[in-house]
Design a protein around this motif. Sequence first.
Motif, PDB file in Angstrom:
ATOM      1  N   GLN A 223      25.126  -4.988  35.696  1.00 44.64           N
ATOM      2  CA  GLN A 223      24.846  -5.155  34.282  1.00 44.64           C
ATOM      3  C   GLN A 223      23.827  -6.268  34.107  1.00 44.64           C
ATOM      4  OE1 GLN A 223      28.098  -6.446  31.879  1.00 44.64           O
ATOM      5  NE2 GLN A 223      28.579  -8.183  33.155  1.00 44.64           N
ATOM      6  N   GLY A 224      23.140  -6.250  32.977  1.00 40.09           N
ATOM      7  CA  GLY A 224      22.149  -7.282  32.722  1.00 40.09           C
ATOM      8  C   GLY A 224      22.809  -8.650  32.690  1.00 40.09           C
ATOM      9  N   LYS A 225      22.016  -9.697  32.855  1.00 45.36           N
ATOM     10  CA  LYS A 225      22.606 -11.035  32.891  1.00 45.36           C
ATOM     11  C   LYS A 225      22.279 -11.859  31.655  1.00 45.36           C
ATOM     12  CE  LYS A 225      18.828 -12.661  35.775  1.00 45.36           C
ATOM     13  NZ  LYS A 225      18.392 -13.271  36.987  1.00 45.36           N
ATOM     14  N   TYR A 226      21.695 -11.221  30.633  1.00 52.11           N
ATOM     15  CA  TYR A 226      21.345 -11.972  29.426  1.00 52.11           C
ATOM     16  C   TYR A 226      22.167 -11.534  28.214  1.00 52.11           C
ATOM     17  CZ  TYR A 226      17.450 -13.745  32.079  1.00 52.11           C
ATOM     18  OH  TYR A 226      16.691 -14.361  33.036  1.00 52.11           O
ATOM     19  N   ILE A 227      22.495 -12.526  27.396  1.00 52.55           N
ATOM     20  CA  ILE A 227      23.191 -12.287  26.123  1.00 52.55           C
ATOM     21  C   ILE A 227      22.156 -12.498  25.013  1.00 52.55           C
ATOM     22  CG2 ILE A 227      24.937 -13.237  24.555  1.00 52.55           C
ATOM     23  CD1 ILE A 227      26.409 -14.219  27.148  1.00 52.55           C
ATOM     24  N   VAL A 228      22.066 -11.558  24.115  1.00 48.15           N
ATOM     25  CA  VAL A 228      21.107 -11.693  23.006  1.00 48.15           C
ATOM     26  C   VAL A 228      21.876 -11.728  21.685  1.00 48.15           C
ATOM     27  CG1 VAL A 228      19.146 -10.649  21.792  1.00 48.15           C
ATOM     28  CG2 VAL A 228      19.284 -10.494  24.285  1.00 48.15           C
ATOM     29  N   LEU A 229      21.623 -12.766  20.906  1.00 47.55           N
ATOM     30  CA  LEU A 229      22.241 -12.895  19.587  1.00 47.55           C
ATOM     31  C   LEU A 229      21.125 -12.781  18.561  1.00 47.55           C
ATOM     32  CD1 LEU A 229      24.526 -15.948  20.429  1.00 47.55           C
ATOM     33  CD2 LEU A 229      25.015 -13.515  20.688  1.00 47.55           C
ATOM     34  N   LEU A 230      21.336 -11.957  17.538  1.00 48.41           N
ATOM     35  CA  LEU A 230      20.205 -11.768  16.634  1.00 48.41           C
ATOM     36  C   LEU A 230      20.596 -11.462  15.196  1.00 48.41           C
ATOM     37  CD1 LEU A 230      18.397  -8.371  16.960  1.00 48.41           C
ATOM     38  CD2 LEU A 230      20.459  -8.783  18.226  1.00 48.41           C
ATOM     39  N   ASP A 231      19.672 -11.850  14.334  1.00 54.06           N
ATOM     40  CA  ASP A 231      19.702 -11.394  12.952  1.00 54.06           C
ATOM     41  C   ASP A 231      18.583 -10.358  12.884  1.00 54.06           C
ATOM     42  OD1 ASP A 231      19.583 -10.917  10.291  1.00 54.06           O
ATOM     43  OD2 ASP A 231      19.466 -13.019   9.662  1.00 54.06           O
ATOM     44  N   PRO A 232      18.929  -9.071  12.893  1.00 49.09           N
ATOM     45  CA  PRO A 232      17.891  -8.044  12.998  1.00 49.09           C
ATOM     46  C   PRO A 232      16.907  -8.072  11.844  1.00 49.09           C
ATOM     47  CG  PRO A 232      20.090  -7.093  13.293  1.00 49.09           C
ATOM     48  CD  PRO A 232      20.281  -8.506  12.832  1.00 49.09           C
ATOM     49  N   LEU A 233      17.396  -8.405  10.643  1.00 49.52           N
ATOM     50  CA  LEU A 233      16.479  -8.436   9.495  1.00 49.52           C
ATOM     51  C   LEU A 233      16.904  -9.520   8.513  1.00 49.52           C
ATOM     52  CD1 LEU A 233      13.936  -6.842   9.054  1.00 49.52           C
ATOM     53  CD2 LEU A 233      15.140  -5.490   7.377  1.00 49.52           C
ATOM     54  N   ASP A 234      16.355 -10.691   8.720  1.00 47.72           N
ATOM     55  CA  ASP A 234      16.657 -11.823   7.846  1.00 47.72           C
ATOM     56  C   ASP A 234      15.874 -11.691   6.533  1.00 47.72           C
ATOM     57  OD1 ASP A 234      17.563 -14.546   7.227  1.00 47.72           O
ATOM     58  OD2 ASP A 234      15.445 -15.043   7.444  1.00 47.72           O
ATOM     59  N   GLY A 235      16.563 -11.955   5.438  1.00 49.96           N
ATOM     60  CA  GLY A 235      15.889 -11.907   4.125  1.00 49.96           C
ATOM     61  C   GLY A 235      15.796 -10.511   3.559  1.00 49.96           C
ATOM     62  N   SER A 236      16.657  -9.616   4.033  1.00 49.86           N
ATOM     63  CA  SER A 236      16.484  -8.200   3.684  1.00 49.86           C
ATOM     64  C   SER A 236      16.655  -7.921   2.191  1.00 49.86           C
ATOM     65  CB  SER A 236      17.449  -7.338   4.493  1.00 49.86           C
ATOM     66  OG  SER A 236      18.754  -7.821   4.331  1.00 49.86           O
ATOM     67  N   SER A 237      17.300  -8.848   1.460  1.00 48.45           N
ATOM     68  CA  SER A 237      17.420  -8.605   0.020  1.00 48.45           C
ATOM     69  C   SER A 237      16.050  -8.687  -0.658  1.00 48.45           C
ATOM     70  CB  SER A 237      18.405  -9.592  -0.615  1.00 48.45           C
ATOM     71  OG  SER A 237      17.990 -10.904  -0.356  1.00 48.45           O
ATOM     72  N   ASN A 238      15.035  -9.139   0.090  1.00 46.91           N
ATOM     73  CA  ASN A 238      13.675  -9.267  -0.461  1.00 46.91           C
ATOM     74  C   ASN A 238      12.786  -8.058  -0.219  1.00 46.91           C
ATOM     75  OD1 ASN A 238      13.666 -11.944  -1.526  1.00 46.91           O
ATOM     76  ND2 ASN A 238      13.656 -12.741   0.559  1.00 46.91           N
ATOM     77  N   ILE A 239      13.249  -7.103   0.582  1.00 45.68           N
ATOM     78  CA  ILE A 239      12.346  -6.032   1.020  1.00 45.68           C
ATOM     79  C   ILE A 239      11.796  -5.233  -0.150  1.00 45.68           C
ATOM     80  CG2 ILE A 239      12.170  -3.879   2.311  1.00 45.68           C
ATOM     81  CD1 ILE A 239      14.267  -4.875   4.132  1.00 45.68           C
ATOM     82  N   GLU A 240      12.666  -4.919  -1.088  1.00 50.27           N
ATOM     83  CA  GLU A 240      12.238  -4.007  -2.155  1.00 50.27           C
ATOM     84  C   GLU A 240      11.141  -4.578  -3.028  1.00 50.27           C
ATOM     85  OE1 GLU A 240      16.663  -2.156  -2.559  1.00 50.27           O
ATOM     86  OE2 GLU A 240      15.344  -2.046  -4.282  1.00 50.27           O
TER      87      GLU A 240
END
Length: 348
Positions: free
Chosen positions: A116-133
């Motif tokens: 298995q891979g040896k890295y852990i990735v933590l993410l906010d896939p889309l920060d500020g998404s309430s602003n997209i529209e």
Amino acid sequence: MQPEGKLEEIGAFITLEQFIIDNQESVASSTGAFSRLLRDISVAAKLVNWHMRRAGIVDVFGSTGEINVQGEVQAVMDALAHKEFVRALRRGGECCMIGSEEHSEAIPMRAGEVEQGKYIVLLDPLDGSSNIEVNVSVGTIFSIYHLPDGVTEATVDAALQPGVQQVGAGYVVYGSSTILVYTTGHGVNGFTLDPSIGEFLLTHPDIRIPDDGDMYSINEGNYESFELGLKKHIKWMQQERPDAKRPLSTRYIGSFVADFHRNLLKGGLYMYPATHKNPSGKLRLMYEANPLAFIVEQAGGMASTGSQRIMEVVPTALHQRIPLFIGSSKMVETALAFLRGEMDLDSP
Ligand code: AFP
């Protein structure tokens, strides 16, 4: 190296891929796994960018009807961005576990497989998404850790490492152009996506944040719930003292990643303190505060909870929130001095 001429000379720019390979070659023991992980992240970013650029044309506005782990309405684009990153990281094979703002539990990648891979990735896939529209910049934030030595199973406990143990961190802003900025602990570099060739090009080498700035970012609608020291700090920044370069300007987009990016390039201070509504602050330690703290420190700035260096906080939960004061070092130091009561309205 950035070329001296104009952007017509695209071939003179270094691509992200080339930059990653060049830097991998400078580490003798490198196996290339980390480089492949970064490539997977950049591929996902390009896909999210593609979705973003079609927003308004195809139906990606609005909510999925789901409430995410933060108790917030999940936007369709949040879910799409989450899916693209999980898919790219799963396919790439270098990541053993993902923690995402859009998923309450940690997501194991290749459960049951020997390799298995040896890295852990933590993410906010889309920060500020309430602003997209409303066509405001949004972004992705990511933080990378090693699976700790001796740990064979990628559980959430393996991910709960303080920010000082990050091996990489970065963000992407999907704005007037799309830029990916990252660090591996050897400075900060920014790559702008050239849509004509689909490559991230090194446009912002060795980013340094100015020591001081003339802009501060905070949601002042929460003023009544700020602690006294912070209230004084804000009033101090608003004083008419041209000799001391005050008043400062307020800039608050409401997309942390976009506010941060502006402050990184121009100098500034971003604050999201404890409020009555969010007594622990609003932003998340593991995939918002820590990665941008790593970047700002690498660029010469500072990040604090108000009383402690962000990257030294020992995490207790994947989705933990934290108060945050981040930006140019002089500005963060001034904020902390007000919080400690060492500065007051009559301070110079
Ligand atoms: P969303 O992703 O729900 O839009 O939240 C954005 C965010 O986490 C951060 O990017 C902003 O700086 C902050 O919230 C804005 O919060 P306020 O609306 O409380 O100022």
